[in-house]
Motif scaffolding. Structure first.
Motif, PDB file in Angstrom:
ATOM      1  N   GLY A  45       0.828  -1.194   0.000  1.00  0.00           N
ATOM      2  CA  GLY A  45       0.000   0.000   0.000  1.00  0.00           C
ATOM      3  C   GLY A  45       0.863   1.245   0.000  1.00  0.00           C
ATOM      4  O   GLY A  45       2.071   1.174   0.270  1.00  0.00           O
ATOM      5  N   PRO A  46       0.300   2.407  -0.310  1.00  0.00           N
ATOM      6  CA  PRO A  46       1.080   3.650  -0.329  1.00  0.00           C
ATOM      7  C   PRO A  46       1.840   3.900   0.971  1.00  0.00           C
ATOM      8  O   PRO A  46       2.935   4.452   0.952  1.00  0.00           O
ATOM      9  CB  PRO A  46       0.014   4.721  -0.566  1.00  0.00           C
ATOM     10  N   GLU A  47       1.261   3.478   2.089  1.00  0.00           N
ATOM     11  CA  GLU A  47       1.900   3.731   3.380  1.00  0.00           C
ATOM     12  C   GLU A  47       3.140   2.853   3.602  1.00  0.00           C
ATOM     13  O   GLU A  47       3.934   3.110   4.516  1.00  0.00           O
ATOM     14  CB  GLU A  47       0.905   3.482   4.514  1.00  0.00           C
ATOM     15  N   ASP A  48       3.332   1.817   2.770  1.00  0.00           N
ATOM     16  CA  ASP A  48       4.465   0.906   2.941  1.00  0.00           C
ATOM     17  C   ASP A  48       5.751   1.409   2.279  1.00  0.00           C
ATOM     18  O   ASP A  48       6.840   0.952   2.609  1.00  0.00           O
ATOM     19  CB  ASP A  48       4.139  -0.472   2.344  1.00  0.00           C
ATOM     20  N   ILE A  49       5.638   2.333   1.333  1.00  0.00           N
ATOM     21  CA  ILE A  49       6.773   2.715   0.495  1.00  0.00           C
ATOM     22  C   ILE A  49       7.603   3.804   1.162  1.00  0.00           C
ATOM     23  O   ILE A  49       7.076   4.826   1.608  1.00  0.00           O
ATOM     24  CB  ILE A  49       6.295   3.190  -0.890  1.00  0.00           C
ATOM     25  N   VAL A  50       8.916   3.594   1.205  1.00  0.00           N
ATOM     26  CA  VAL A  50       9.842   4.568   1.768  1.00  0.00           C
ATOM     27  C   VAL A  50      10.605   5.298   0.669  1.00  0.00           C
ATOM     28  O   VAL A  50      10.778   6.513   0.714  1.00  0.00           O
ATOM     29  CB  VAL A  50      10.851   3.884   2.721  1.00  0.00           C
ATOM     30  N   ALA A  51      11.073   4.575  -0.330  1.00  0.00           N
ATOM     31  CA  ALA A  51      11.866   5.167  -1.411  1.00  0.00           C
ATOM     32  C   ALA A  51      11.693   4.324  -2.667  1.00  0.00           C
ATOM     33  O   ALA A  51      11.261   3.167  -2.603  1.00  0.00           O
ATOM     34  CB  ALA A  51      13.341   5.256  -1.032  1.00  0.00           C
ATOM     35  N   VAL A  52      12.026   4.913  -3.825  1.00  0.00           N
ATOM     36  CA  VAL A  52      11.834   4.228  -5.111  1.00  0.00           C
ATOM     37  C   VAL A  52      13.019   4.536  -6.022  1.00  0.00           C
ATOM     38  O   VAL A  52      13.517   5.667  -6.058  1.00  0.00           O
ATOM     39  CB  VAL A  52      10.523   4.669  -5.811  1.00  0.00           C
ATOM     40  N   GLU A  53      13.470   3.517  -6.748  1.00  0.00           N
ATOM     41  CA  GLU A  53      14.482   3.682  -7.785  1.00  0.00           C
ATOM     42  C   GLU A  53      13.863   3.280  -9.123  1.00  0.00           C
ATOM     43  O   GLU A  53      13.199   2.253  -9.216  1.00  0.00           O
ATOM     44  CB  GLU A  53      15.699   2.799  -7.509  1.00  0.00           C
ATOM     45  N   VAL A  54      14.099   4.075 -10.171  1.00  0.00           N
ATOM     46  CA  VAL A  54      13.560   3.789 -11.498  1.00  0.00           C
ATOM     47  C   VAL A  54      14.716   3.781 -12.497  1.00  0.00           C
ATOM     48  O   VAL A  54      15.389   4.795 -12.689  1.00  0.00           O
ATOM     49  CB  VAL A  54      12.502   4.830 -11.935  1.00  0.00           C
ATOM     50  N   TYR A  55      14.944   2.627 -13.108  1.00  0.00           N
ATOM     51  CA  TYR A  55      15.965   2.495 -14.150  1.00  0.00           C
ATOM     52  C   TYR A  55      15.215   2.208 -15.450  1.00  0.00           C
ATOM     53  O   TYR A  55      14.651   1.141 -15.634  1.00  0.00           O
ATOM     54  CB  TYR A  55      16.939   1.372 -13.797  1.00  0.00           C
ATOM     55  N   ARG A  56      15.207   3.181 -16.357  1.00  0.00           N
ATOM     56  CA  ARG A  56      14.289   3.166 -17.490  1.00  0.00           C
ATOM     57  C   ARG A  56      14.733   2.283 -18.648  1.00  0.00           C
ATOM     58  O   ARG A  56      13.985   2.070 -19.584  1.00  0.00           O
ATOM     59  CB  ARG A  56      14.070   4.601 -17.960  1.00  0.00           C
ATOM     60  N   SER A  57      15.934   1.771 -18.599  1.00  0.00           N
ATOM     61  CA  SER A  57      16.398   0.780 -19.554  1.00  0.00           C
ATOM     62  C   SER A  57      17.454  -0.076 -18.869  1.00  0.00           C
ATOM     63  O   SER A  57      17.952   0.269 -17.793  1.00  0.00           O
ATOM     64  CB  SER A  57      16.991   1.438 -20.809  1.00  0.00           C
TER      65      SER A  57
END
Length: 292
Positions: free
Chosen positions: A228-240
């Protein structure tokens, strides 16, 4: 643990082989890196031995400061690699073939093995999830959402809302089931990088396997569907694939190794990776026996 047979993935030893066409040379070459399974960094000063399919020792070399090594191969055929270092268990790769003028690229893992010196125990400190995140920010590869940024963008319905703020990334929404049959919003995320713009997902250090039964996409699979939204602390996005750090790339490739087309597509830069850090993973010291 002597004689351990390698497996593709995150265990004591994993193997990622890529074969590339090269200009004719006088002999075949094996180039590779030995990686610490806990710290995801190269292991210096390890002994790497090339063995024939009949267990005959062909040659032995040492890894450099980056964990890299190179072994020339005079004869064609099937081979193994075996690595040893003080403080680690002995590891062995799976068998692989060497053909004419091949340059074989090998990356495999070695796990720490505490040495009891009566009464001293020697080991390597484990790495927190937050420390891994900071390490990858320093690579300047990909898009990063820090805890402060996630708080400011706090999604209300779905964690996929965070990805709408990543450059060169498109999010469309659909309605679909999860593994239990429960319906809800499901994002369809693509990037403008790579031929297909496809993405794979990791929660903390666990790759999310794409379900193979009809009607359930990857966003309906556990553990991704359970967040759920409350579980997320940080995000990494590698687009390729070319933006992906090596350790995460090897996890995803191992997770989808049964699909040869998937491996080929990722090597061509078509598929990236999204990493969601949860509250549990953010402060967890990763080590042997966890998140495997």
């Amino acid at each position: 643990m002597n004689g351990m047979v390698g497996r593709i993935g995150l265990g004591s030893v994993g193997l990622l082989l890529g074969f590339f066409a090269v200009a004719p040379v006088s002999a075949q070459v094996i180039r590779g890196t030995l990686v610490d399974d806990d710290t995801q960094e190269g292991v210096e000063g390890a002994s790497v031995t090339l063995l024939s399919s009949l267990e005959r020792t062909i040659s032995t070399t040492l890894t450099d400061s980056l964990g890299s090594f190179m072994v020339p191969v005079a004869d064609l055929g099937a081979y193994y690699l075996e690595a040893q270092r003080i403080g680690y268990g002995t590891t062995r790769s799976q068998s692989f073939n060497v053909s004419v003028t091949d340059t074989v690229h090998v990356t495999f893992f070695i796990s720490t093995q505490a040495i009891i010196l009566d009464p001293i125990v020697v080991g390597i400190p484990r790495v927190l999830g937050s420390e891994l995140f900071e390490k990858r920010i320093a690579t300047e590869r990909g898009v990063f959402f820090t805890p402060e940024m996630v708080d400011s963008l706090r999604p209300t319905r779905h964690i996929g809302e965070i990805l709408t703020h990543a450059d060169a990334t498109q999010v469309r929404w659909a309605w679909g089931p999860d593994e239990s049959g429960k319906y809800g919003p499901r994002p369809r995320v693509r990037t403008y990088f790579g031929r297909e713009g496809c993405l794979n997902y990791i929660v903390d250090r666990t790759p999310v396997a794409n379900p193979w039964y009809e009607g359930v996409g990857i966003w309906g699979a556990s553990p991704l569907a359970d967040l759920g939204p409350e579980d997320i602390v940080a995000v990494e996005v590698y687009r390729s694939f070319f933006e992906v750090p090596d350790d995460f790339a090897m996890q995803i490739v191992a997770n989808d190794m049964h699909t040869r087309r998937k491996l080929r597509n990722m090597q061509q830069g078509e598929c990236g990776i999204v990493v969601f850090w949860t509250k549990e993973g953010w402060g967890t010291a990763y080590g042997r026996g966890r998140n495997r």
